[in-house]
Design a protein around this motif. Structure first.
Motif, PDB file in Angstrom:
ATOM      1  N   VAL A 157      -5.267  -9.026   3.288  1.00  0.00           N
ATOM      2  CA  VAL A 157      -5.504  -7.763   2.492  1.00  0.00           C
ATOM      3  C   VAL A 157      -4.805  -7.002   2.706  1.00  0.00           C
ATOM      4  CG1 VAL A 157      -6.803  -6.623   0.716  1.00  0.00           C
ATOM      5  CG2 VAL A 157      -7.257  -7.987   1.798  1.00  0.00           C
ATOM      6  N   TYR A 158      -3.700  -6.409   1.851  1.00  0.00           N
ATOM      7  CA  TYR A 158      -2.078  -5.400   2.296  1.00  0.00           C
ATOM      8  C   TYR A 158      -2.562  -4.476   0.856  1.00  0.00           C
ATOM      9  CZ  TYR A 158       1.626  -2.567   4.264  1.00  0.00           C
ATOM     10  OH  TYR A 158       2.145  -2.074   4.842  1.00  0.00           O
ATOM     11  N   ILE A 159      -2.834  -2.771   1.374  1.00  0.00           N
ATOM     12  CA  ILE A 159      -3.032  -2.454   0.163  1.00  0.00           C
ATOM     13  C   ILE A 159      -1.856  -1.001   0.407  1.00  0.00           C
ATOM     14  CG2 ILE A 159      -4.828  -0.219  -1.192  1.00  0.00           C
ATOM     15  CD1 ILE A 159      -6.403  -1.424  -0.029  1.00  0.00           C
ATOM     16  N   MET A 160      -1.231  -0.760  -0.968  1.00  0.00           N
ATOM     17  CA  MET A 160       0.276  -0.608  -0.780  1.00  0.00           C
ATOM     18  C   MET A 160       0.200   0.868  -1.768  1.00  0.00           C
ATOM     19  SD  MET A 160       4.183  -1.251  -0.864  1.00  0.00           S
ATOM     20  CE  MET A 160       4.126  -2.662   0.616  1.00  0.00           C
ATOM     21  N   MET A 161      -0.217   1.935  -1.752  1.00  0.00           N
ATOM     22  CA  MET A 161      -0.512   2.548  -2.205  1.00  0.00           C
ATOM     23  C   MET A 161       1.371   3.343  -3.072  1.00  0.00           C
ATOM     24  SD  MET A 161      -4.102   4.322  -1.255  1.00  0.00           S
ATOM     25  CE  MET A 161      -3.807   5.726  -2.191  1.00  0.00           C
ATOM     26  N   ASP A 162       1.930   3.144  -4.583  1.00  0.00           N
ATOM     27  CA  ASP A 162       2.599   3.927  -4.884  1.00  0.00           C
ATOM     28  C   ASP A 162       3.030   5.604  -4.363  1.00  0.00           C
ATOM     29  OD1 ASP A 162       5.056   4.794  -5.340  1.00  0.00           O
ATOM     30  OD2 ASP A 162       4.806   2.924  -7.273  1.00  0.00           O
ATOM     31  N   GLU A 163       3.946   6.402  -3.569  1.00  0.00           N
ATOM     32  CA  GLU A 163       3.953   7.507  -3.408  1.00  0.00           C
ATOM     33  C   GLU A 163       3.080   8.351  -2.075  1.00  0.00           C
ATOM     34  OE1 GLU A 163       5.775   9.875  -6.546  1.00  0.00           O
ATOM     35  OE2 GLU A 163       7.105   8.419  -6.240  1.00  0.00           O
ATOM     36  N   ALA A 179       8.452   3.676   6.138  1.00  0.00           N
ATOM     37  CA  ALA A 179       8.660   2.416   5.431  1.00  0.00           C
ATOM     38  C   ALA A 179      10.010   1.588   5.306  1.00  0.00           C
ATOM     39  CB  ALA A 179       8.870   3.346   4.096  1.00  0.00           C
ATOM     40  N   GLY A 180      10.117   1.255   4.704  1.00  0.00           N
ATOM     41  CA  GLY A 180      11.318   0.045   5.030  1.00  0.00           C
ATOM     42  C   GLY A 180      12.447   0.488   4.083  1.00  0.00           C
ATOM     43  N   GLY A 181      12.903   1.679   2.938  1.00  0.00           N
ATOM     44  CA  GLY A 181      12.963   2.267   2.177  1.00  0.00           C
ATOM     45  C   GLY A 181      12.298   3.270   1.950  1.00  0.00           C
ATOM     46  N   ASN A 182      13.243   4.418   1.144  1.00  0.00           N
ATOM     47  CA  ASN A 182      13.189   5.863   0.545  1.00  0.00           C
ATOM     48  C   ASN A 182      12.628   6.118  -0.966  1.00  0.00           C
ATOM     49  OD1 ASN A 182      15.196   5.948  -0.603  1.00  0.00           O
ATOM     50  ND2 ASN A 182      16.314   6.674   1.569  1.00  0.00           N
ATOM     51  N   VAL A 183      12.965   4.118  -1.772  1.00  0.00           N
ATOM     52  CA  VAL A 183      12.620   4.286  -1.917  1.00  0.00           C
ATOM     53  C   VAL A 183      12.023   2.726  -2.775  1.00  0.00           C
ATOM     54  CG1 VAL A 183      13.574   6.473  -4.332  1.00  0.00           C
ATOM     55  CG2 VAL A 183      14.640   4.013  -3.365  1.00  0.00           C
ATOM     56  N   CYS A 184      11.193   2.724  -4.261  1.00  0.00           N
ATOM     57  CA  CYS A 184      10.140   2.051  -4.768  1.00  0.00           C
ATOM     58  C   CYS A 184      11.009   0.265  -4.433  1.00  0.00           C
ATOM     59  CB  CYS A 184       9.684   1.666  -6.142  1.00  0.00           C
ATOM     60  SG  CYS A 184       8.677   3.610  -6.229  1.00  0.00           S
ATOM     61  N   ALA A 185      11.684   0.187  -5.002  1.00  0.00           N
ATOM     62  CA  ALA A 185      12.477  -1.371  -4.876  1.00  0.00           C
ATOM     63  C   ALA A 185      12.622  -1.646  -3.536  1.00  0.00           C
ATOM     64  CB  ALA A 185      13.587  -1.160  -5.688  1.00  0.00           C
ATOM     65  N   PRO A 186      13.948  -0.896  -2.924  1.00  0.00           N
ATOM     66  CA  PRO A 186      14.398  -1.331  -1.935  1.00  0.00           C
ATOM     67  C   PRO A 186      13.025  -1.325  -0.861  1.00  0.00           C
ATOM     68  CG  PRO A 186      15.615   0.016  -2.488  1.00  0.00           C
ATOM     69  CD  PRO A 186      14.945   0.392  -3.530  1.00  0.00           C
ATOM     70  N   THR A 187      12.076  -0.377  -0.117  1.00  0.00           N
ATOM     71  CA  THR A 187      11.429  -0.463   0.058  1.00  0.00           C
ATOM     72  C   THR A 187       9.802  -1.845   0.285  1.00  0.00           C
ATOM     73  OG1 THR A 187       9.547   1.089   2.024  1.00  0.00           O
ATOM     74  CG2 THR A 187       9.341   0.924  -0.229  1.00  0.00           C
ATOM     75  N   ARG A 188      10.014  -2.199  -0.738  1.00  0.00           N
ATOM     76  CA  ARG A 188       9.394  -3.447  -1.360  1.00  0.00           C
ATOM     77  C   ARG A 188      10.111  -4.475  -0.915  1.00  0.00           C
ATOM     78  NH1 ARG A 188       7.163   0.347  -3.974  1.00  0.00           N
ATOM     79  NH2 ARG A 188       5.084  -0.486  -4.459  1.00  0.00           N
ATOM     80  N   SER A 189      11.354  -5.032  -0.961  1.00  0.00           N
ATOM     81  CA  SER A 189      12.412  -5.676  -0.906  1.00  0.00           C
ATOM     82  C   SER A 189      12.051  -6.129   0.486  1.00  0.00           C
ATOM     83  CB  SER A 189      13.533  -5.818  -1.388  1.00  0.00           C
ATOM     84  OG  SER A 189      14.433  -6.924  -1.171  1.00  0.00           O
ATOM     85  N   THR A 190      12.125  -4.603   1.840  1.00  0.00           N
ATOM     86  CA  THR A 190      12.120  -4.988   3.023  1.00  0.00           C
ATOM     87  C   THR A 190      10.567  -5.476   3.475  1.00  0.00           C
ATOM     88  OG1 THR A 190      11.129  -2.013   3.492  1.00  0.00           O
ATOM     89  CG2 THR A 190      13.876  -2.956   3.394  1.00  0.00           C
ATOM     90  N   PHE A 191       9.398  -4.990   2.689  1.00  0.00           N
ATOM     91  CA  PHE A 191       8.506  -5.665   3.208  1.00  0.00           C
ATOM     92  C   PHE A 191       7.882  -7.445   3.181  1.00  0.00           C
ATOM     93  CE2 PHE A 191       3.873  -7.184   1.472  1.00  0.00           C
ATOM     94  CZ  PHE A 191       3.003  -5.975   2.646  1.00  0.00           C
ATOM     95  N   ILE A 192       8.704  -7.623   1.525  1.00  0.00           N
ATOM     96  CA  ILE A 192       8.495  -8.354   1.216  1.00  0.00           C
ATOM     97  C   ILE A 192       9.837 -10.482   1.959  1.00  0.00           C
ATOM     98  CG2 ILE A 192       9.053 -10.238  -0.410  1.00  0.00           C
ATOM     99  CD1 ILE A 192       6.719  -9.349  -1.016  1.00  0.00           C
TER     100      ILE A 192
END
Length: 476
Positions: free
Chosen positions: A34-40, A74-87
């Protein structure tokens, strides 16, 4: 007759042997994830980190009975890029989605965490904000290993908790009573997202599963139902915070943090109720550095001061949207009863690309050769005494305007295209106030060579159906 009985017994034993040989013990022993990622969610925004307002007993419990990382970034400093590095398990010099425009998509050939785990026998589900490809693109989650995904595909769609619809496997799910107004409606999306996540866990209790809870809270716009218990706690608070979008933004923000804390407790309780808690590893993290919201002259670091150490008064410079420490430091907690040492704190230096190889080790999967990550499984499970934990030569970040490199305690950052590189020793200067670029040119030169090595030209995902995606909050 006796001979016939012996033959029957022999045949039965052969049948049992064949059945046992064909049973896959790994399918039983593989742990749930289970991976829980909370935005900001900011680094210091929990009571366990000494926050003077926010109360997060369930998050604190996971930290006190698991492992907390001080510099898993974090993999990035904003939402989409950091999720891209995670995925994808790739840093922002390699991953496909590198900016936050909202409409970018993963490429068809990108390998994801979910596809890796699916190949290893996992059922995969995602709940919340995807942000890596809208409906009608090559980036939709069901094309990247998710058996089910429920929530927001386009990240701008996720800017309201009262959208007209959510998306399930590229199909729109209308939400009753919502008109497109950002701050009001009948159906609160996050409650629905959370319920779907619980349903997934309940329905997959007998098989290994990966549940990716990519939750939007506490990201704004801030709004929630009047009967939400966390909101009832803060509804009458009189604070001198500077509101940004609504009349009670700061109070809503506090309520959202405590709402998701309660929901994390509900996930843990469900795992215990189903008898699978001991075979489930839980990760809880932010997505990028905290945002100093609601600041004014009385609260120059933001009303909740997400990057300010309440004990020492020192702060991480910057915040979401830049590569100073405030934009990259996130809470990161791992919990697995009897497997991860309770109350442990790790200073291991890592970041989101490391999640993919870590989950590969945990699940008995094979991480793709394309990953830039290094598994932190040795750190999680205490195998570092003999030097088993590998370290990065460097960590790398880029966005359309800036670049950063981390090498041990050294941090090089080019904050914008016109600026020179800055160099900081984070061991003695965690606030990044003393630029040492002219004093240590040889160190900076080595880090710049890493930056040149790390960057590759970005590839693009594709839009396959221009009529299918998000068109705006007031439109279908």
């Amino acid at each position: 007759m006796k001979r016939s009985k012996n033959i029957l017994v022999l045949l039965f034993l052969v049948f049992i042997t064949i059945t046992a040989c064909n049973t896959k013990p790994d399918a039983i022993k593989k742990p749930n994830i289970v991976y829980i990622m909370m935005d900001e969610w900011g680094y210091y925004e929990s009571s366990g980190m000494g926050h003077p307002i926010l109360e997060t007993p369930n998050i604190d419990k996971l930290a006190s009975e698991g492992m907390r990382f001080t510099q898993f970034l974090a993999g990035g400093n904003v939402c989409a890029p950091t999720r891209s590095t995670f995925i994808t398990g790739q840093h922002t010099g390699h991953t496909t989605v590198r900016s936050n425009s909202g409409g970018l998509a993963l490429a068809e050939d990108d390998v994801s965490i979910a596809s890796m785990l699916k190949e290893a026998g996992y059922t995969t589900g995602g709940f919340g904000k995807w942000g890596l490809g809208d409906v009608g693109t090559t980036g939709v989650p069901e094309k990247h290993g998710f058996d089910t995904f429920f929530g927001y595909y386009h990240q701008v769609h996720a800017h309201t908790y009262y959208p007209r619809y959510l998306v399930h496997n590229s199909k729109k799910v209308p939400l009753e009573g919502n008109t497109g107004d950002f701050l009001s409606g009948k159906t609160f999306s996050h409650h629905l997202v959370h319920e779907k996540g619980l349903e997934f866990i309940r329905s997959k209790k007998s098989e290994p599963f990966f549940a990716y809870m990519a939750w939007t809270p506490p990201h704004g716009y801030w709004a929630m139902p009047d009967d939400e218990p966390a909101w009832q706690k803060y509804i009458n608070k009189e604070w001198d915070a500077t509101n940004q979008k609504g009349e009670y933004d700061a109070q809503m923000y506090a309520a959202m943090v405590e709402m998701v804390d309660r929901q994390i407790g509900e996930i843990v309780s469900l795992l215990e109720e189903l008898g699978i808690a001991d075979n489930t590893i839980i990760f809880v993290s932010g997505d990028n550095g905290g945002q100093p919201y609601f600041k004014n002259e009385n609260h120059p670091h933001g009303f909740f001061a997400p990057n300010l150490n309440p004990e020492t008064g020192k702060r991480f410079r910057g915040g979401k949207g830049n590569f100073y420490e405030g934009g990259l430091r996130i809470p990161f907690i791992a919990y697995w009863p009897e497997k991860i040492e309770a109350g442990s704190v790790s200073n291991h230096l890592g970041y989101f690309p490391d999640i993919m190889p870590t989950l590969a080790d945990i699940a008995g999967a094979k991480a793709p050769a394309s990953t830039d990550g290094i598994s932190i499984a040795p750190t999680l499970f205490g195998d570092t005494s003999k030097g088993f934990q590998k370290q990065h030569d460097y960590l790398y970040w880029e966005d359309p305007k800036s670049i950063a490199v981390r090498m041990g305690d050294w941090k090089a950052i080019k904050p914008n295209k016109q600026a020179d590189y800055e160099l900081y020793d984070l061991n003695s200067d965690i606030e990044e106030q003393h630029n040492l670029a002219t004093e240590h040119p040889e160190i900076l030169e080595k880090m710049l060579s890493y930056a040149q090595q790390a960057h590759t030209p970005p590839k693009q995902g594709k839009v396959l159906d221009t009529s299918a995606g998000f068109k705006g909050h007031k439109k279908d």
